[in-house]
Motif scaffolding. Structure first.
Motif, PDB file in Angstrom:
ATOM      1  N   THR A   1       0.829  -1.203   0.000  1.00 48.13           N
ATOM      2  CA  THR A   1       0.000   0.000   0.000  1.00 48.13           C
ATOM      3  C   THR A   1       0.867   1.259   0.000  1.00 48.13           C
ATOM      4  OG1 THR A   1      -1.788  -1.124   1.174  1.00 48.13           O
ATOM      5  CG2 THR A   1      -1.747   1.280   1.283  1.00 48.13           C
ATOM      6  N   LEU A   2       1.903   1.251   0.817  1.00 52.49           N
ATOM      7  CA  LEU A   2       2.786   2.417   0.910  1.00 52.49           C
ATOM      8  C   LEU A   2       3.567   2.634  -0.377  1.00 52.49           C
ATOM      9  CD1 LEU A   2       4.127   2.085   4.559  1.00 52.49           C
ATOM     10  CD2 LEU A   2       2.593   3.816   3.655  1.00 52.49           C
ATOM     11  N   ARG A   3       4.003   1.567  -0.994  1.00 51.29           N
ATOM     12  CA  ARG A   3       4.740   1.710  -2.261  1.00 51.29           C
ATOM     13  C   ARG A   3       3.863   2.380  -3.312  1.00 51.29           C
ATOM     14  NH1 ARG A   3       7.755  -3.641  -4.127  1.00 51.29           N
ATOM     15  NH2 ARG A   3       8.259  -2.173  -5.783  1.00 51.29           N
TER      16      ARG A   3
ATOM     17  N   ASN B   1       4.497   6.097  -4.781  1.00 54.11           N
ATOM     18  CA  ASN B   1       5.018   5.898  -6.138  1.00 54.11           C
ATOM     19  C   ASN B   1       6.412   5.273  -6.124  1.00 54.11           C
ATOM     20  OD1 ASN B   1       2.735   7.047  -7.496  1.00 54.11           O
ATOM     21  ND2 ASN B   1       3.515   9.099  -6.994  1.00 54.11           N
ATOM     22  N   GLN B   2       6.586   4.272  -5.290  1.00 56.35           N
ATOM     23  CA  GLN B   2       7.859   3.559  -5.211  1.00 56.35           C
ATOM     24  C   GLN B   2       7.753   2.310  -6.075  1.00 56.35           C
ATOM     25  OE1 GLN B   2       7.849   3.043  -0.964  1.00 56.35           O
ATOM     26  NE2 GLN B   2       9.179   4.818  -0.629  1.00 56.35           N
ATOM     27  N   THR B   3       8.407   2.330  -7.210  1.00 57.04           N
ATOM     28  CA  THR B   3       8.262   1.245  -8.173  1.00 57.04           C
ATOM     29  C   THR B   3       9.337   0.174  -8.041  1.00 57.04           C
ATOM     30  OG1 THR B   3       9.534   2.519  -9.803  1.00 57.04           O
ATOM     31  CG2 THR B   3       7.123   2.758  -9.825  1.00 57.04           C
ATOM     32  N   GLU B   4      10.437   0.482  -7.353  1.00 51.89           N
ATOM     33  CA  GLU B   4      11.507  -0.510  -7.241  1.00 51.89           C
ATOM     34  C   GLU B   4      12.259  -0.319  -5.924  1.00 51.89           C
ATOM     35  OE1 GLU B   4      14.866   1.979  -9.776  1.00 51.89           O
ATOM     36  OE2 GLU B   4      13.752   0.352 -10.747  1.00 51.89           O
ATOM     37  N   GLY B   5      13.186  -1.244  -5.658  1.00 52.08           N
ATOM     38  CA  GLY B   5      13.987  -1.158  -4.440  1.00 52.08           C
ATOM     39  C   GLY B   5      13.366  -1.942  -3.293  1.00 52.08           C
ATOM     40  N   VAL B   6      14.187  -2.184  -2.278  1.00 51.19           N
ATOM     41  CA  VAL B   6      13.745  -2.898  -1.086  1.00 51.19           C
ATOM     42  C   VAL B   6      13.260  -1.896  -0.050  1.00 51.19           C
ATOM     43  CG1 VAL B   6      14.467  -4.384   0.823  1.00 51.19           C
ATOM     44  CG2 VAL B   6      15.338  -4.810  -1.487  1.00 51.19           C
TER      45      VAL B   6
END
Length: 348
Positions: A94-96, A100-105
């Motif tokens: 949900t937070l991604r 708008n976090q499309t990649e990364g850990v």
């Protein structure tokens, strides 16, 4: 479970006035070097159990008998871990999307627990979330509401606040159930939780021009201070204190460097290093002596502790404690937002 951390716990002394029970939950889907989910239970800085996403909660060696005699504690811990894993996984997704976090850990963490003062009886409960190494949400016991320190956490705060029935449940855990758990653990673990252990102190130096490091390892608990003195007066300039780091056996290590570039040979005897452990009257004083320094540049007996061996010790701590400590150096806080995460109780 092995790890990658840096945080470096004979004589009996009076127990510390304040005792604590902390639960650390960490979710990091996609990470290569650590498990996707880790839960750790810690009493007075001593780990008593852990669990991950593929097995039930497991008590540490000294606590096996307690949990065998009190299976309800292990069942509660396992249930908390299982629900938190699914809740955290949904919340990260949900937070991604929200950020708008499309990649990364990305890492979502929670620390909840309580402190109990065994002299005054005062109890302090806390429940905090963190996301990607930043504070996210904190539970306010006085107002029974969630505090959002970041704008992107406000929506989650509103959703958490909307679950009014959960506030009493959370309050009940933090004010009553958690302290009861803590007191039970303290009664059982009195033998090993209240034992202070003094360290071995060495003088280390990388090169003849490097600072001299006063290094203490093997002490417990982690309530310790270390400083250099000149003529009996504590020095504040020309010294570089390090962090207290956790050893793989549950004890701790720390060091403090002294710049000796401007110290004349005749003045070396005026300096000493002092180690003090809370609750122990005996201090360890180590004189600045060139003949006692252990170095890397000259051949030394195999049993001598060098910077290299110290580094190896640091790299063999348990992954659980590592994840928990690093995570809560800044008290992380997570976010929720999906229907699945809302159905799960974010409190206790």
């Amino acid at each position: 479970m092995n790890s990658v951390l840096i945080l470096l716990l004979c004589c009996h002394v009076a127990s510390p006035v304040k005792h604590s029970l902390k639960y650390f939950f960490t979710e990091s889907p996609g990470a290569q070097s650590i498990p996707e989910f880790v839960a750790v239970a810690i009493v007075d800085d001593v780990q008593i159990g852990d669990s991950n996403s593929v097995r039930e909660a497991t008590p540490k060696k000294d606590w096996i008998k307690f949990f065998e005699d009190h299976p309800q504690h292990l069942e509660w811990y396992s249930l908390q871990s299982h629900e938190s894993h699914h809740f955290f996984k949904a919340t990260i997704e949900t937070l991604r999307q929200r950020l708008n976090q499309t990649e990364g850990v990305h890492i979502l963490q929670r620390m909840k627990g309580c402190e109990w003062d065994d002299e005054t009886g005062e109890i302090n409960g806390y429940d905090q979330y963190g996301y990607d190494r930043e504070d996210f949400l904190a539970y306010d016991l006085k107002t029974l509401t969630w505090i959002a320190p970041k704008p992107h956490a406000v929506l989650t705060k509103m959703r958490f606040d909307a679950h009014e029935h959960q506030f009493e449940s959370n309050k009940n855990f933090l004010v009553y159930q958690c302290p009861d758990f803590l007191k039970e653990y303290l009664r059982y673990g009195k033998r090993f939780l209240q034992t202070a252990v003094l360290p071995k102190v060495s003088l280390l130096q990388k090169t003849p021009s490097s600072p001299v490091s006063c290094h203490a390892t093997g002490f417990y608990p982690d309530r310790a201070v270390m400083f250099w003195r000149k003529d009996g007066v504590q020095l504040h300039e020309g010294v570089d204190p390090g962090e207290i780091l956790l050893n793989n056996d549950g004890t701790f290590q720390m060091s403090i460097d002294l710049n000796v570039s401007s110290v004349t040979p005749e003045d070396w005897q005026r300096y000493d290093c002092v180690f003090q452990l809370a609750g122990v009257n005996e201090h360890i004083i180590t004189k600045l002596d060139k003949t006692a320094i252990r170095t890397n540049w000259a051949e030394k007996p195999a049993d001598m502790v060098t910077f290299i061996s110290a580094a190896v010790v640091v790299l063999t701590v348990t992954i659980i404690t590592a994840v928990a400590f690093v995570a809560y150096k800044k008290k992380k806080a997570p976010d929720d937002g999906s229907e699945q995460s809302e159905r799960l109780n974010p409190q206790s």
